[in-house]
Every structure is written in structure tokens, then in C-alpha cells.
Design a protein around this motif. Structure first.
Motif, PDB file in Angstrom:
ATOM      1  N   ALA A 184       0.814  -1.217   0.000  1.00 45.45           N
ATOM      2  CA  ALA A 184       0.000   0.000   0.000  1.00 45.45           C
ATOM      3  C   ALA A 184       0.847   1.266   0.000  1.00 45.45           C
ATOM      4  O   ALA A 184       0.297   2.378  -0.008  1.00 45.45           O
ATOM      5  CB  ALA A 184      -0.926   0.003   1.214  1.00 45.45           C
ATOM      6  N   GLY A 185       2.164   1.110   0.037  1.00 40.29           N
ATOM      7  CA  GLY A 185       3.046   2.264  -0.016  1.00 40.29           C
ATOM      8  C   GLY A 185       3.363   2.882   1.318  1.00 40.29           C
ATOM      9  O   GLY A 185       3.889   3.992   1.383  1.00 40.29           O
ATOM     10  N   ALA A 186       3.079   2.173   2.423  1.00 36.51           N
ATOM     11  CA  ALA A 186       3.325   2.713   3.756  1.00 36.51           C
ATOM     12  C   ALA A 186       3.754   1.575   4.680  1.00 36.51           C
ATOM     13  O   ALA A 186       2.989   1.108   5.522  1.00 36.51           O
ATOM     14  CB  ALA A 186       2.066   3.391   4.301  1.00 36.51           C
ATOM     15  N   PRO A 187       4.990   1.089   4.540  1.00 33.56           N
ATOM     16  CA  PRO A 187       5.411  -0.107   5.292  1.00 33.56           C
ATOM     17  C   PRO A 187       5.482   0.121   6.793  1.00 33.56           C
ATOM     18  O   PRO A 187       5.898   1.182   7.265  1.00 33.56           O
ATOM     19  CB  PRO A 187       6.803  -0.401   4.718  1.00 33.56           C
ATOM     20  CG  PRO A 187       7.268   0.890   4.132  1.00 33.56           C
ATOM     21  CD  PRO A 187       6.039   1.586   3.643  1.00 33.56           C
ATOM     22  N   ILE A 188       5.059  -0.905   7.528  1.00 30.82           N
ATOM     23  CA  ILE A 188       5.201  -0.932   8.983  1.00 30.82           C
ATOM     24  C   ILE A 188       5.820  -2.265   9.376  1.00 30.82           C
ATOM     25  O   ILE A 188       5.691  -3.265   8.668  1.00 30.82           O
ATOM     26  CB  ILE A 188       3.855  -0.731   9.718  1.00 30.82           C
ATOM     27  CG1 ILE A 188       2.817  -1.776   9.280  1.00 30.82           C
ATOM     28  CG2 ILE A 188       3.332   0.674   9.508  1.00 30.82           C
ATOM     29  CD1 ILE A 188       1.513  -1.709  10.068  1.00 30.82           C
ATOM     30  N   ALA A 189       6.491  -2.274  10.524  1.00 33.32           N
ATOM     31  CA  ALA A 189       7.252  -3.448  10.950  1.00 33.32           C
ATOM     32  C   ALA A 189       6.369  -4.402  11.746  1.00 33.32           C
ATOM     33  O   ALA A 189       6.433  -4.458  12.975  1.00 33.32           O
ATOM     34  CB  ALA A 189       8.455  -3.026  11.781  1.00 33.32           C
ATOM     35  N   ILE A 190       5.531  -5.147  11.057  1.00 34.37           N
ATOM     36  CA  ILE A 190       4.760  -6.214  11.679  1.00 34.37           C
ATOM     37  C   ILE A 190       5.299  -7.535  11.132  1.00 34.37           C
ATOM     38  O   ILE A 190       5.355  -7.736   9.910  1.00 34.37           O
ATOM     39  CB  ILE A 190       3.262  -6.095  11.376  1.00 34.37           C
ATOM     40  CG1 ILE A 190       2.721  -4.772  11.905  1.00 34.37           C
ATOM     41  CG2 ILE A 190       2.493  -7.266  11.975  1.00 34.37           C
ATOM     42  CD1 ILE A 190       2.780  -4.609  13.409  1.00 34.37           C
ATOM     43  N   LEU A 191       5.702  -8.422  12.033  1.00 28.85           N
ATOM     44  CA  LEU A 191       6.344  -9.673  11.656  1.00 28.85           C
ATOM     45  C   LEU A 191       5.550 -10.864  12.188  1.00 28.85           C
ATOM     46  O   LEU A 191       4.836 -10.753  13.187  1.00 28.85           O
ATOM     47  CB  LEU A 191       7.764  -9.726  12.233  1.00 28.85           C
ATOM     48  CG  LEU A 191       8.699  -8.581  11.826  1.00 28.85           C
ATOM     49  CD1 LEU A 191       9.988  -8.635  12.635  1.00 28.85           C
ATOM     50  CD2 LEU A 191       8.995  -8.637  10.346  1.00 28.85           C
ATOM     51  N   PRO A 192       5.682 -12.024  11.556  1.00 30.96           N
ATOM     52  CA  PRO A 192       5.010 -13.214  12.083  1.00 30.96           C
ATOM     53  C   PRO A 192       5.773 -13.809  13.263  1.00 30.96           C
ATOM     54  O   PRO A 192       7.011 -13.868  13.260  1.00 30.96           O
ATOM     55  CB  PRO A 192       5.025 -14.176  10.885  1.00 30.96           C
ATOM     56  CG  PRO A 192       6.227 -13.766  10.096  1.00 30.96           C
ATOM     57  CD  PRO A 192       6.357 -12.279  10.270  1.00 30.96           C
TER      58      PRO A 192
END
Length: 391
Positions: free
Chosen positions: A220-228
Motif C-alpha cells: 500500500a506504499g506505507a510499510p510498517i514493521a509487523i512480523l510473524p
């Protein structure tokens, strides 16, 4: 002119379902999209924890308390809306947290005292009385705290009921639809989502993709640091009523708060209405590797038997695992993304999504519609350093 939803929710797990439900209650037109079946990924892999006992004073505990207060009335409203279709398993069974070593006793009691200072009902009980609460508990208890507010919710049933109520209010839920990104207008505002079924026009899109939220945010052009972060649960054969509460060892709190990528296990044991006992919990950052490791299963079983020796001869019928959305600072992300107007996030709850869903949905709907928020949303902002720097 074609009619299109005001909001597209990407993700039909319990968080997406709670957001969609709260929005439709507020009069917003909603479409929920998921590449799989509703509640078939992270939500289906959880135990259904609705806990206040494992959270230190701070914003996540505030969200947990608000959600715990909200769930019973939300369930009642679902039953009123859906009648016989509202099949929901809710157990206000309470929790029991125990220390089984001398070293763990004082930290457990200090943690409970800190929670009491902000209004949590955390009742210290003498170690010798722990078996009054759980007759089959190990005798090696050195400290114990009873949490009457802790509860259990069958997560798939809850999510499906929320989505059924969304449909009742005119919303749409579509399975088997993969969302690959968003389109924006000349001002940079979201105008549609791109999907495997074509473009879906909308005024806003909510990223409720759970462990896949990082990938969606980047698309979406707005990366956030969410990881599995992977977790495993063991399921035993059905037993007669054996364990009365949600019971876990005090080291569970440390495992929840840790950011370590290596395997961490702690004993969490509880019965279900159908009879099987659920045994957790494990946490491990291994990407999206989905095979079950024998060492993890063995460690979970060993710790459960240490807590409840009666389980030693009970067969394990199956194990299941799933991925939880991990945020580096251990706080959910709830609210708008200032980089892409019209993009919203509701993710990062890790293993607490079931318990936090009711307040998360309500808070997101309040923010999106301009209503007065029932909680301070500031700690859950997307543009906080932990999410931006690691993205």
C-alpha cells in the motif's frame, strides 16, 4: 452512479471482523475481503484468551480492560441481532497464575501488585490454597494470584458471529479474494483496492491482515514493521471436568513481553466446554515456516505435566500452529496512516487479538467516524519509532 463501500476491511479474522462490525453499527458501509475463509488463519490458531493477567500497567492493559468490559455486552448484542445464529462460547472462568520456584514467587506478586494499583482485580492467594482453586495442580506452587476478570472465548465462533452481524446490516463479506495493493487519486488519497477479482472502490481501507500486515502495508506504499511470530497449541483427548480456570506459570508473562526471536515456551493449560484440554504456549520468530517441530511439542507437554501431573497419561490427539502479528514494541497498531490518506491499520496484537478485538474495533470506528474515542489512541499510532525504524 455505482454504489461502493465507504470502507474495505482487508482481513476476516477476529480483528477485521470486530472493526467491520463496529463500523456497520456506526452506519458505515463496509466490505470485508479475505484471500481465505473467514477466521481461518491466525484466529483459528489461537486459544481464545481474553486476559488482563498477563499485561503490565500501560496502554495495552488499558485496551485489554476496556475490551474485557466490552465483550459481554457485544456478545449479548450479537445474540439479539442473530438469534439462533449467534453460536458463541464465552466462559468467564477466571485465571490462576502460579509460580513454581522460589525465584519466581516475588516477581509474580510484585507484578500483581502493580496491576492492582491501576484497578485490576488481582487477588493474591496463599500458595497452600492454590489447590482449592485447582485440585489437580502441582504441589510445587510457591505463589499464586487469582484473576477473576480473565475469560475464554471461542475465537472462530466469535469472528463468524461478528461477520454475520455485518451482513445483517447490509455489509459484504467476500472470501477467496486476494488484495494486492491500493490505488490513490491525484491527491494521494485511497480511492480503491486492487484485488484478484478486480478493483473495489472505497473511501478508506483497513489493514487487518494480521501477520501479513507488514506485506500489505508495503504494497500500500506505507510499510510498517509487523512480523510473524509462530505459536503451537496441543489438544488432548476429551476429559471430564478437570481444570476449572485458565492456568499458567508465571514465566508466561516474560515470554509475552520478550522480543527474542528464539523459541520460548511457558505452560498455559485450560479445559474446553467439549472436554479436550488446550496446552500452550510457544513463541518463535521463524518467518512463515509452518512445519511442527517435535522439540516444541515435547517442551509444551513437559511443562504442562509439571503444572498438572494428572496430564501425564492423557493422550495428545493433535497439535496446531499459527502465526501472530508481532510488533517490535509489543503494542497494537490502531488508527490512520498519515503517509497514505485513507489507509488505516488494525494489527500487531500478537497473541492477544481475541481479547483485544472488542475494544480495537470500537476504537478504530470512533477514530474513523470522528467520534470521541473511549481510550487514548496515541500509544497505538502507526507513526511511532518502533514501527517506522524497523520497517
Amino acid at each position: 452512479m455505482s454504489v461502493y463501500p465507504d470502507v474495505v476491511v482487508v482481513g476476516a479474522g477476529v480483528i477485521g471482523a470486530a472493526c467491520a462490525h463496529a463500523l456497520t453499527v456506526a452506519g458505515v458501509r463496509v466490505t470485508v475481503l479475505d484471500r481465505g475463509a473467514p477466521a481461518s488463519a491466525t484466529t483459528a490458531s489461537g486459544e481464545g484468551n481474553v486476559l488482563v493477567s498477563d499485561k503490565a500497567p500501560g496502554p495495552e492493559l488499558d485496551l485489554a480492560v476496556a475490551s474485557r468490559l466490552r465483550w459481554p455486552s457485544l456478545i449479548e448484542s450479537l445474540r439479539e441481532d442473530l438469534g439462533a445464529g449467534a453460536e458463541i462460547e464465552w466462559e468467564a472462568k477466571g485465571g490462576l497464575v502460579v509460580a513454581t520456584t522460589e525465584a519466581a514467587a516475588r516477581p509474580l506478586l510484585d507484578f500483581a501488585a502493580a496491576q492492582r494499583s491501576v484497578g485490576v482485580d488481582a487477588r493474591e492467594i496463599p500458595a497452600e490454597r492454590a489447590r482449592d482453586f485447582e485440585p489437580h495442580l502441582t504441589r510445587a506452587v510457591t505463589a499464586a494470584v487469582h484473576y477473576p476478570q480473565d475469560a475464554q472465548l471461542q475465537p472462530v465462533l466469535a469472528a463468524c458471529a461478528l461477520l454475520a452481524a455485518v451482513r445483517e446490516r447490509g455489509g459484504t463479506v467476500r472470501s477467496g479474494v486476494t488484495v494486492s495493493g491500493v490505488d490513490t487519486d491525484a491527491t494521494g488519497r485511497v480511492r480503491a483496492v486492487r484485488t484478484s477479482d478486480g478493483e473495489v472502490a472505497c473511501g478508506a481501507v483497513i489493514n487487518a491482515c494480521g501477520p501479513w500486515s507488514g506485506a500489505f502495508s508495503a504494497a500500500a506504499g506505507a510499510p510498517i514493521a509487523i512480523l510473524p511470530r509462530r505459536g503451537i497449541v496441543l489438544v488432548t483427548a476429551a476429559l471430564p471436568p478437570t481444570i476449572r480456570h485458565k492456568v499458567y506459570d508465571a514465566d508466561y508473562v516474560g515470554a509475552v513481553a520478550s522480543g527474542d526471536a528464539d523459541l520460548q515456551t511457558s505452560s498455559v493449560v485450560e479445559s474446553t466446554p467439549a472436554g479436550p484440554v488446550l496446552i500452550g504456549s510457544s513463541r518463535q520468530r521463524v518467518g512463515f515456516t509452518d512445519h511442527l517441530e517435535v522439540k516444541v511439542l515435547r517442551e509444551l507437554a513437559r511443562k504442562a505435566v509439571a503444572l498438572f501431573p494428572i496430564l501425564a497419561d492423557v493422550p495428545v490427539m493433535r497439535a496446531y500452529g499459527g502465526f501472530r502479528p508481532y510488533a517490535p514494541d509489543h503494542l497494537p497498531v490502531i488508527g490512520p496512516d498519515p503517509r497514505v490518506p485513507g489507509l488505516w491499520h488494525a494489527t500487531g496484537h500478537e497473541g492477544a487479538g481475541i481479547g483485544l478485538a472488542a475494544a480495537t474495533g470500537r476504537l478504530l470506528a470512533e477514530l474513523l467516524t470522528g467520534a470521541e474515542p473511549h481510550l487514548d489512541p496515541t500509544p497505538f499510532r502507526v507513526d511511532r519509532p518502533a514501527l517506522m525504524e524497523a520497517a
